[in-house]
Each structure stands twice: as structure tokens, then as C-alpha cells.
Design a protein around this motif. Structure first.
Motif, PDB file in Angstrom:
ATOM      1  N   SER A 132      37.326  29.177  53.791  1.00 28.00           N
ATOM      2  CA  SER A 132      37.813  29.780  55.032  1.00 28.00           C
ATOM      3  C   SER A 132      38.436  31.147  54.769  1.00 28.00           C
ATOM      4  CB  SER A 132      38.834  28.858  55.702  1.00 28.00           C
ATOM      5  OG  SER A 132      38.243  27.608  56.023  1.00 28.00           O
ATOM      6  N   ALA A 133      39.148  31.270  53.656  1.00 26.15           N
ATOM      7  CA  ALA A 133      39.755  32.555  53.305  1.00 26.15           C
ATOM      8  C   ALA A 133      38.677  33.600  53.044  1.00 26.15           C
ATOM      9  CB  ALA A 133      40.652  32.403  52.082  1.00 26.15           C
ATOM     10  N   ALA A 134      37.603  33.203  52.365  1.00 22.69           N
ATOM     11  CA  ALA A 134      36.510  34.143  52.089  1.00 22.69           C
ATOM     12  C   ALA A 134      35.842  34.596  53.381  1.00 22.69           C
ATOM     13  CB  ALA A 134      35.491  33.490  51.155  1.00 22.69           C
ATOM     14  N   VAL A 135      35.635  33.661  54.313  1.00 24.44           N
ATOM     15  CA  VAL A 135      35.033  34.007  55.593  1.00 24.44           C
ATOM     16  C   VAL A 135      35.941  34.962  56.366  1.00 24.44           C
ATOM     17  CG1 VAL A 135      34.373  33.090  57.853  1.00 24.44           C
ATOM     18  CG2 VAL A 135      33.668  31.894  55.779  1.00 24.44           C
ATOM     19  N   GLU A 136      37.231  34.655  56.392  1.00 21.27           N
ATOM     20  CA  GLU A 136      38.179  35.517  57.100  1.00 21.27           C
ATOM     21  C   GLU A 136      38.162  36.936  56.542  1.00 21.27           C
ATOM     22  OE1 GLU A 136      43.002  35.903  57.958  1.00 21.27           O
ATOM     23  OE2 GLU A 136      42.219  34.170  56.869  1.00 21.27           O
ATOM     24  N   VAL A 162      35.236  34.705  64.072  1.00 16.65           N
ATOM     25  CA  VAL A 162      33.776  34.687  63.923  1.00 16.65           C
ATOM     26  C   VAL A 162      33.122  34.639  65.296  1.00 16.65           C
ATOM     27  CG1 VAL A 162      31.790  33.346  63.102  1.00 16.65           C
ATOM     28  CG2 VAL A 162      33.792  33.638  61.624  1.00 16.65           C
ATOM     29  N   ALA A 163      33.588  33.720  66.139  1.00 17.38           N
ATOM     30  CA  ALA A 163      33.016  33.590  67.482  1.00 17.38           C
ATOM     31  C   ALA A 163      33.137  34.894  68.260  1.00 17.38           C
ATOM     32  CB  ALA A 163      33.709  32.453  68.228  1.00 17.38           C
ATOM     33  N   GLU A 164      34.286  35.554  68.148  1.00 24.05           N
ATOM     34  CA  GLU A 164      34.491  36.810  68.862  1.00 24.05           C
ATOM     35  C   GLU A 164      33.533  37.886  68.374  1.00 24.05           C
ATOM     36  OE1 GLU A 164      38.079  40.004  69.872  1.00 24.05           O
ATOM     37  OE2 GLU A 164      38.358  38.504  68.300  1.00 24.05           O
ATOM     38  N   ALA A 165      33.376  37.986  67.044  1.00 22.93           N
ATOM     39  CA  ALA A 165      32.481  38.994  66.480  1.00 22.93           C
ATOM     40  C   ALA A 165      31.033  38.736  66.883  1.00 22.93           C
ATOM     41  CB  ALA A 165      32.614  39.028  64.966  1.00 22.93           C
ATOM     42  N   HIS A 186      30.023  33.978  48.331  1.00 21.47           N
ATOM     43  CA  HIS A 186      30.923  32.831  48.174  1.00 21.47           C
ATOM     44  C   HIS A 186      30.060  31.616  47.874  1.00 21.47           C
ATOM     45  CE1 HIS A 186      34.395  30.239  48.619  1.00 21.47           C
ATOM     46  NE2 HIS A 186      33.646  29.438  49.370  1.00 21.47           N
ATOM     47  N   ARG A 187      30.437  30.879  46.828  1.00 19.59           N
ATOM     48  CA  ARG A 187      29.665  29.709  46.436  1.00 19.59           C
ATOM     49  C   ARG A 187      30.568  28.487  46.409  1.00 19.59           C
ATOM     50  NH1 ARG A 187      25.384  31.665  41.823  1.00 19.59           N
ATOM     51  NH2 ARG A 187      24.470  29.690  42.447  1.00 19.59           N
TER      52      ARG A 187
END
Length: 215
Positions: free
Chosen positions: A88-92, A179-182, A68-69
Motif C-alpha cells: 500500500s505504501a508503494a502504491v501511495e 487511486v480511484a480519484e486519479a 514493486h514485487r
């Protein structure tokens, strides 16, 4: 649609050259990627800057990185407000669907976006202050990094802001619950890198040192 035009000839020639060489030599690998889907080893968030070529830096093959750029490799804070959030969508997708084990944010030297933020915060870029500036409002994400800059010359502070951009993104990533959970469960590790375009060096953030160190 009346505005689209044919590709420039040099791009058409490059495509045919790739199809006859790289693709032809690795046809079975590309077909495997197409049939089995993607299983990237890491997500990489990098800058749009055309000089930053992450796959070349790591010698990555197709299918290895979920890329993602955006301008200045920034990640916004978690904000489920119903608006459109490309980063945010890419991270999700990377974390919850692809379940990547590593998420890498990489900044770089001579970043135009970071320079714009620095000039804006210094009061030297009035155009970026306009509410209509997409770049300016995006670079607002980096203001917390500017506020942490140490004293020094403009050149030193600008270089420090490039690395602050990486840290701001890592901090914002941890505001995403998934992210925090992972991370807490050991299923995901976060990494902060910075590369010198001209020198070819690569530095990694070391939390024990509280700074970036060469690899």
C-alpha cells in the motif's frame, strides 16, 4: 551486527563486469538519473518469483518502471489502520508522489503463491492455515478470487486463479481513494496482464470481453 557476511564471489564478479560494461557505456544516463530523480512511466506490481523479469519483457531501461514485487502480485484493500503495509505504501508513493500515468499488475503461470492459496482453500495445506503463516495470511487476499472460480479440472481452476489474482488486485486498487480519484480524472490507467513463463506469451485483461486476450 554479526550475522552479515561478504557477498559470494560470483556476485562480486558480476558486479565488476556490469560496472565495466553496462555502466561504463551508459555512465551519463545513470548520472542523469541520480541528479534529476526518477520519473517512471509506469508502476508495475509483479510476483517475487525469480523467473518473472518484467524489465526484460518490456525492454525497459533503468528509471522507466517503478517496481514493486510481492508473493503472487497481490494488492490488499485500502486499510488505513496504522499498521505497516509495504504494498500500500508503494502504491501511495507511486500515485501521489511520482504521479505515474499507468499502474500495471502482472500475474504469471506456475505461480507458487497462487498454488498455495488454491491448496489452502481446498483444505490441502494445513500449514498455511496457521495464524503464524505469513504466506497463508497474505494469500487470504486471494480467497475472493477462489470463490469465483468456474467448474473444471484442478489444472484449469489453478490457471484461472492466477488470472483472478490480477483481477482481485485491480479491484482492491480501486478501494484506495487516491487511486480511484486519479482514475476517474483520467490521470491514471490500470492494466491487468498475465504472462506464460515457458511460452513467452503475454495476455491483457479486456473489460469488454470480460477476460484476458493475447497481445
Amino acid at each position: 551486527m554479526t550475522v552479515a557476511r561478504p557477498l559470494p564471489d560470483y556476485l562480486v564478479k558480476r558486479y565488476h563486469g556490469w560496472k565495466a560494461t553496462s555502466y561504463a557505456e551508459n555512465r551519463s544516463w545513470f548520472q542523469k538519473l541520480a541528479s534529476e530523480g526518477q520519473h517512471p512511466r509506469a508502476m508495475v506490481i509483479s510476483c517475487c518469483d525469480s523467473r518473472v523479469h518484467v524489465t526484460s519483457i518490456f525492454g525497459a531501461d533503468p528509471g522507466e518502471f517503478f517496481l514493486h514485487r510481492n508473493i503472487a502480485n497481490l494488492v490488499p484493500p485500502y486499510a488505513p489502520d496504522g499498521q505497516q503495509h509495504g504494498t500500500s505504501a508503494a502504491v501511495e508513493y507511486a500515485v501521489t508522489a511520482l504521479k505515474v500515468p499507468h499502474l500495471i499488475v502482472i500475474g504469471h503461470s506456475s505461480c507458487g503463491g497462487v498454488k498455495g492459496c488454491y491448496d489452502m482453500c481446498e483444505g490441502h495445506a494445513p500449514a498455511l492455515e496457521e495464524t503464524s503463516s505469513f504466506v497463508g495470511r497474505w494469500m487470504d487476499l486471494l480467497r475472493p478470487g477462489y470463490d469465483r472460480l468456474p467448474e473444471g479440472t484442478p489444472e484449469e481452476r489453478l490457471a484461472a486463479l492466477e488470472k483472478e489474482g490480477v483481477l482481485v488486485s485491480l479491484e482492491n486498487l480501486m478501494t484506495f481513494p487516491f487511486v480511484a480519484e486519479a482514475v476517474e480524472q483520467g490521470r491514471l490507467t490500470l492494466h491487468g496482464l498475465w504472462t506464460d513463463i515457458g511460452g513467452g506469451s503475454l495476455e491483457c485483461y479486456d473489460p469488454e470481453r470480460g477476460g484476458f486476450a493475447p497481445l
